[in-house]
Motif scaffolding. Structure first.
Motif, mmCIF file in Angstrom:
data_model
loop_
_atom_site.group_PDB
_atom_site.id
_atom_site.type_symbol
_atom_site.label_atom_id
_atom_site.label_comp_id
_atom_site.label_asym_id
_atom_site.label_seq_id
_atom_site.Cartn_x
_atom_site.Cartn_y
_atom_site.Cartn_z
ATOM 1 N N GLY A 266 74.179 59.031 80.644
ATOM 2 C CA GLY A 266 74.198 60.492 80.682
ATOM 3 C C GLY A 266 73.874 61.043 82.045
ATOM 4 O O GLY A 266 73.279 62.117 82.168
ATOM 5 N N HIS A 271 77.824 63.569 82.363
ATOM 6 C CA HIS A 271 76.848 64.029 81.374
ATOM 7 C C HIS A 271 77.385 65.093 80.441
ATOM 8 O O HIS A 271 76.670 65.512 79.520
ATOM 9 N N ILE A 274 76.750 65.214 76.614
ATOM 10 C CA ILE A 274 75.401 65.127 76.027
ATOM 11 C C ILE A 274 74.963 66.420 75.327
ATOM 12 O O ILE A 274 74.549 66.384 74.160
ATOM 13 N N LYS A 294 69.875 55.278 75.147
ATOM 14 C CA LYS A 294 69.519 55.344 76.566
ATOM 15 C C LYS A 294 68.773 54.085 77.001
ATOM 16 O O LYS A 294 68.990 53.576 78.107
ATOM 17 N N THR A 327 71.567 64.149 89.195
ATOM 18 C CA THR A 327 71.146 64.105 87.793
ATOM 19 C C THR A 327 69.798 64.774 87.589
ATOM 20 O O THR A 327 69.610 65.563 86.645
ATOM 21 N N GLY A 331 70.125 68.352 85.720
ATOM 22 C CA GLY A 331 69.526 68.431 84.397
ATOM 23 C C GLY A 331 68.413 69.453 84.324
ATOM 24 O O GLY A 331 68.321 70.229 83.367
ATOM 25 N N VAL A 350 69.096 64.491 80.418
ATOM 26 C CA VAL A 350 69.877 64.249 81.629
ATOM 27 C C VAL A 350 68.946 64.123 82.836
ATOM 28 O O VAL A 350 69.088 63.206 83.659
#
Length: 528
Positions: A266, A271, A274, A294, A327, A331, A350
């Motif tokens: 992710g 991503h 997700i 994960k 990321t 996120g 994420v």
């Protein structure tokens, strides 16, 4: 790092595959129960088989501690990281199956006929998956008390694939494991009892994007085979070290392989599935995916980069630097804008993928051990957070995921709100929680590996992420409840047991993490 991470002599010692074999065997038995057992005994039979099988598999993992071998003709590595991750996957899967089995949450969906027969609630899954949402067939199935008990063997098949994924010692076995864990999840995501169209949309998105990423993974396998003449991870590592073949082919193959792995993790920019899938899937499935999947995906990523291509670190480390930065920041920033609790936790997931990637980027023993610890800590915390989401319901029995309606929950249900706040504080990395220890460990490992700028970005991203975690806590405890505020279903035994267990693990790992850190250090030594 060394490429001879697993003993070179392959073995036919299938006893060392016992954890995976037990899970797959119980899944097969579950299919037979689904096909031939009377409907009234399917649910208790499935629950007993599933929980018993996961417990038995965990016992075999403990019994295999200290093993270092290549089983199944060298295709499966039985070593410290594999066993550590398998044990973690089995533990969080056991708790996730409690959420699957819970029939005490959605009482409003129980037909009057079933209430008079003594039914107390229904599970989170559609009564008949094949029925068109809102159709007469679906209504008839609900009135008859039908249940999708095949979710248990499907989940076990996914668990079996997850156990194999981080232990795969060659790329073909890894691809098979990837598909075995993915296909049941595609189905499970579309089985929500409520908001079925959203659930089916999530399943379709996950399936299409997952199939696309699997194609990239398989193309990467072909490229690396063309480079090294083998799909064995140690064999590819030796070919890289010896400089045999066209290294450009190896770089292209690794890039394609990484797409498939980063999709499962992710990481940005892979991503996009997700938030939609986490929001649409049944909450027990979301909890299961957010934790166990994960863990398995990061385990496979660690093995590929540590065993197969450590000799290409000068090529892949800068790329993972960029992916980790995007990321973490992506996120954290996107989570701030969310008004749905499940989407917020999805973007939080994420961001945490980026934090965990800093341990992979470290490319040293400390990076491996800190990543293992982080996966354990995060797996329990995220499972607990989604379990709490499943407890918060409106008057019609549906989950309340709109953040604004959670206002004042700390006053009406202080215990549940406090536990949820604990999970949020752990995600934020506040001291005395497992999240703080995990972040400190991966940042320390990355700094020792020369990735100090990445650590600085990680600290900034953690500060940004803390904003939306604290915002939710303020909403829970310092805001007035809106009209029609949700209620908390506290009499649901299995979910409450999962919440209490995950909360206890979050606190214990924050206060006394050293035994688990030492265990992770010993496990990581098998890959160095």
């Amino acid at each position: 790092m060394t490429t001879d991470a697993v003993l070179p002599a392959p073995s036919l010692e299938y006893g060392q595959l016992a954890p995976m074999l037990i899970v797959f065997a119980v899944a097969v038995v579950g299919v037979l129960v689904e096909a031939f057992a009377p409907r009234r005994v399917r649910y208790p039979a499935h629950v007993g088989l599933t929980l018993g099988g996961l417990a038995a598999a965990f016992v075999t993992v403990v019994a295999l501690a200290g093993t270092r071998n290549a089983a199944a003709v060298g295709s499966v590595a039985i070593d410290g990281p594999a066993l550590f991750l398998q044990g973690t996957i089995l533990l969080v899967s056991f708790l996730a199956m409690l959420l699957f089995a819970d029939r005490g949450l959605d009482r409003a969906a129980v037909p009057e006929e079933q209430v008079s027969a003594g039914a107390h609630g229904v599970d989170a899954f559609a009564p008949r998956a094949s029925a068109v949402p809102g159709s007469d067939a679906e209504e008839e199935a609900a009135k008859a008390g039908a249940a999708q008990t095949e979710v248990f063997p499907l989940a076990l098949l996914a668990v079996g694939g997850m156990l194999l994924f981080p232990a795969a010692n060659d790329l073909l076995t890894m691809f098979v494991a990837l598909e075995v864990l993915s296909l049941p999840l595609y189905l499970l995501c579309g089985l929500a009892r409520r908001r079925r169209l959203l659930s089916q949309e999530a399943a379709l998105k996950y399936f299409l994007l997952g199939a696309f990423s699997s194609a990239f993974f398989l193309f990467g396998v072909a490229m690396l085979y063309g480079f090294a003449g083998t799909v064995s991870l140690p064999g590819i590592g030796r070919a890289v070290e010896q400089g045999t073949g066209d290294v450009t082919l190896a770089r292209i193959g690794l890039a394609l392989l990484a797409v498939g792995l980063l999709f499962k993790i992710g990481a940005v920019p892979f991503h996009s599935w997700i938030p939609d899938v986490y929001q649409g899937a049944p909450t027990p499935v979301t909890a299961f995916m957010a934790s166990a999947t994960k863990i398995a995906a990061f385990g496979a990523t660690l093995r590929v980069f540590s065993v197969a291509v450590p000799g290409l670190a000068v090529d892949w480390r800068p790329v993972l630097w960029a992916v980790a930065i995007l990321t973490m920041l992506g996120g954290a920033v996107l989570a701030i804008t969310q008004s749905d609790i499940k989407r917020m936790l999805a973007y939080s997931s994420v961001a945490h993928a980026g934090f965990i990637l800093t341990g992979v980027v470290a490319d040293n023993a400390a990076g491996i051990s800190s990543t293992l610890f982080y996966l354990l800590a995060y797996g329990f915390s995220t499972l607990g957070a989604f379990a709490v989401v499943g407890l918060v319901r409106d008057g019609a029995g549906a989950e309340v995921t709109d953040l604004s309606r959670w206002a004042g929950l700390g006053r009406s249900s202080p215990a549940v709100a406090t536990v949820f706040a604990l999970f949020l504080l752990s995600f934020a990395g506040i001291p005395l929680t497992s999240g703080f220890v995990g972040k400190f460990a991966v940042f320390q490992a990355a700094a020792s590996g020369g990735a100090v700028p990445l650590v600085i970005v990680g600290v900034v991203a953690s500060a940004v992420a803390a904003v939306f975690y604290v915002r939710v806590i303020v909403l829970l405890f310092f805001s007035d409840a809106p009209p029609g505020a949700p209620v908390v279903v506290v009499s649901s035994g299995p979910t409450v047991a999962a919440v209490v267990t995950t909360a206890a693990v979050t606190v214990v790992l924050g206060i006394a993490p050293q035994p688990v850190l030492d265990l992770a250090d010993r496990a990581a030594s098998f890959l160095t």
